[in-house]
Write an enzyme that holds these catalytic residues in place. Structure first.
Site, PDB file in Angstrom:
ATOM      1  N   MET A 146       0.843  -1.213   0.000  1.00  9.63           N
ATOM      2  CA  MET A 146       0.000   0.000   0.000  1.00  9.63           C
ATOM      3  C   MET A 146       0.872   1.254   0.000  1.00  9.63           C
ATOM      4  SD  MET A 146      -3.134   0.770  -0.198  1.00  9.63           S
ATOM      5  CE  MET A 146      -4.721   0.856   0.604  1.00  9.63           C
ATOM      6  N   GLY A 147       1.696   1.385  -1.037  1.00  6.30           N
ATOM      7  CA  GLY A 147       2.487   2.616  -1.213  1.00  6.30           C
ATOM      8  C   GLY A 147       1.708   3.585  -2.078  1.00  6.30           C
TER       9      GLY A 147
ATOM     10  N   THR B 131       0.580  -5.216 -11.686  1.00  7.40           N
ATOM     11  CA  THR B 131       1.271  -4.170 -12.463  1.00  7.40           C
ATOM     12  C   THR B 131       2.627  -3.868 -11.835  1.00  7.40           C
ATOM     13  OG1 THR B 131       0.132  -2.488 -11.151  1.00  7.40           O
ATOM     14  CG2 THR B 131      -0.820  -3.008 -13.299  1.00  7.40           C
TER      15      THR B 131
ATOM     16  N   ARG C 231       5.758  -6.436 -10.501  1.00  7.18           N
ATOM     17  CA  ARG C 231       6.835  -7.213 -11.109  1.00  7.18           C
ATOM     18  C   ARG C 231       6.364  -8.656 -11.276  1.00  7.18           C
ATOM     19  NH1 ARG C 231       8.512  -3.027 -12.466  1.00  7.18           N
ATOM     20  NH2 ARG C 231      10.529  -2.047 -12.043  1.00  7.18           N
TER      21      ARG C 231
ATOM     22  N   GLU D 245       9.914 -11.528 -19.179  1.00  6.82           N
ATOM     23  CA  GLU D 245       9.274 -10.579 -20.091  1.00  6.82           C
ATOM     24  C   GLU D 245      10.071 -10.530 -21.389  1.00  6.82           C
ATOM     25  OE1 GLU D 245       8.720  -6.808 -18.136  1.00  6.82           O
ATOM     26  OE2 GLU D 245       7.264  -7.664 -16.762  1.00  6.82           O
TER      27      GLU D 245
ATOM     28  N   HIS E 130       3.932  -4.641 -20.249  1.00  8.25           N
ATOM     29  CA  HIS E 130       4.601  -3.759 -19.272  1.00  8.25           C
ATOM     30  C   HIS E 130       4.494  -2.286 -19.705  1.00  8.25           C
ATOM     31  CE1 HIS E 130       7.894  -3.852 -15.925  1.00  8.25           C
ATOM     32  NE2 HIS E 130       7.158  -2.745 -15.849  1.00  8.25           N
TER      33      HIS E 130
ATOM     34  N   ALA F 161       2.330   0.074 -18.032  1.00 10.51           N
ATOM     35  CA  ALA F 161       1.538   0.870 -17.080  1.00 10.51           C
ATOM     36  C   ALA F 161       1.988   2.331 -17.009  1.00 10.51           C
ATOM     37  CB  ALA F 161       1.568   0.225 -15.700  1.00 10.51           C
TER      38      ALA F 161
HETATM   39  C1  DGY Z   1       8.740   1.059 -13.120  1.00 13.24           C
HETATM   40  O1  DGY Z   1       8.922   2.274 -13.239  1.00 13.24           O
HETATM   41  O2  DGY Z   1       9.256   0.388 -12.227  1.00 13.24           O
HETATM   42  C2  DGY Z   1       7.799   0.424 -14.090  1.00 13.24           C
HETATM   43  O3  DGY Z   1       7.775  -0.935 -14.013  1.00 13.24           O
HETATM   44  C3  DGY Z   1       8.047   0.903 -15.506  1.00 13.24           C
HETATM   45  O4  DGY Z   1       7.666   2.229 -15.542  1.00 13.24           O
END
Ligand code: DGY
Length: 330
Positions: A156-157, A238, A240, A269, A288, A290
């Site tokens: 929860m960051g 979203t 790792r 990946e 990947h 996001a």
């Molecule tokens: C990150 O910044 O760690 C993402 O996985 C890619 O933007």
């Protein structure tokens, strides 16, 4: 008169950042579509004062042994599991990352995957374009409701909280979270409740992963964990790929242990083309992306360049992963 500091940039990043890097440094920029092989980075690193790395570049002890004049590693990402930070700190090398600017873009993507997986959007698209749509079907394509359901957030960051805010404010969801730290703001503003892993697995309708990848989180979504989730649950990742046991996830999706998954990250990946996940209808997989909005990537490039320049010129890094290196930096 000494020349400009030398830096290696392992991929073309947005011009907003590259311009700053070029003004301050003699920059060599890897301009291939795929990352430089480790041997190339190892060849460049001895003459570098700074390095701009990506999450696809492994920056570890053996590489740093060759980096006799390196002052800073500036990662073009908020995550830095590709870097051995302790090995950098031991050698007096600063490490920077890009937090904050990608919070909303990543939370948007987590929500996009949540709703796409819950409402079977990609499966429906395939159904349409393959000509299988014949009529309106009362029992076809049934998905999961969102309103009033329970969102579980592991980690929860900033990003986990931003997703929780969207789900609580927009869809009136109840929010549970699992983290080593308490997030008092999320508790106060969103009524979020900190719970143990067992509880979050058992009670979440949507479980979204936002934890750092480290020894305690690797494989946190194991076959055993999946077995504890609701049959109607949707898993979102979203963060790792290695947070999830991917084989176990494919099995759980195939056997109906959980309802669906939405993934922006995989392990490895990209996934191998024969990975069982790619054959399943109830998983949505994005490559990947996001943080992939124009503004977000520009802002990441600016922070990345500022971290690099601060690292080279002895200033505090704007986003400093290892400030404890302060008194012994090169
Ligand atoms: C990150 O910044 O760690 C993402 O996985 C890619 O933007």
């Amino acid at each position: 008169m000494p020349g400009k500091p030398k830096v290696f940039v392992t991929r073309i990043i947005p011009e907003a950042g590259l311009q700053l890097v070029r003004e301050a440094c003699e920059a060599e920029i890897w301009n291939e579509p795929l990352p430089p092989p480790a041997t190339v980075i190892a060849e460049k690193i001895p003459s570098c004062d700074g390095l701009v790395s990506l999450l696809t570049d492994r920056i570890d002890g053996p590489l740093l042994e060759k980096a006799s004049r390196l002052k800073v590693v500036s990662n073009f990402a908020v995550g830095f599991n590709n870097i051995d930070v302790n090995a950098c700190t031991e050698r007096g090398i600063c490490v920077g990352n890009t937090p904050g600017v990608l919070t909303d873009a990543t939370a948007d993507m987590a929500f996009c995957l949540l709703i796409a997986a819950a409402r079977r959007v990609v499966e429906g698209h395939q159904y349409t374009v393959s000509g299988r749509w014949k009529t309106w079907e009362p029992l076809g394509h049934l998905g999961q409701d969102l309103a009033g359901r329970t969102l579980g957030v592991i980690g929860m960051g900033r990003i986990g909280s931003a997703l929780a805010r969207r789900c609580q404010r927009g869809w009136d969801m109840k929010v549970l979270y699992h983290d080593v730290y308490a997030n008092e703001k999320a508790e106060q503003d969103l009524g979020a409740r900190k719970v143990d892993l067992e509880t979050i697995l058992a009670e979440s309708d949507f479980l979204s992963l936002h934890a750092d990848l480290n020894d305690s989180t690797r494989g946190i979504i194991s076959a055993q964990a999946l077995a504890k989730m609701k049959k109607s649950a949707v898993l979102i990742n979203t963060a790792r790929g290695p947070l999830v046991d991917q084989k176990a996830l494919a099995e759980a999706l195939k056997t109906g242990t959980i309802f669906a998954a939405g993934l922006d990250v995989t392990d490895p990946e990209p996934p191998a083309m024969d990975d069982a996940l790619l054959k399943l209808p109830n998983v949505v997989i994005a490559p990947h992306i996001a943080s992939a909005t124009i503004d977000t990537r520009n802002n990441m490039a600016l922070i990345c360049a500022r971290n690099l320049i601060a690292g080279i010129t002895g200033q505090p890094l704007p986003a400093w992963v290892n400030p404890e290196v302060r008194n012994k930096r090169r």
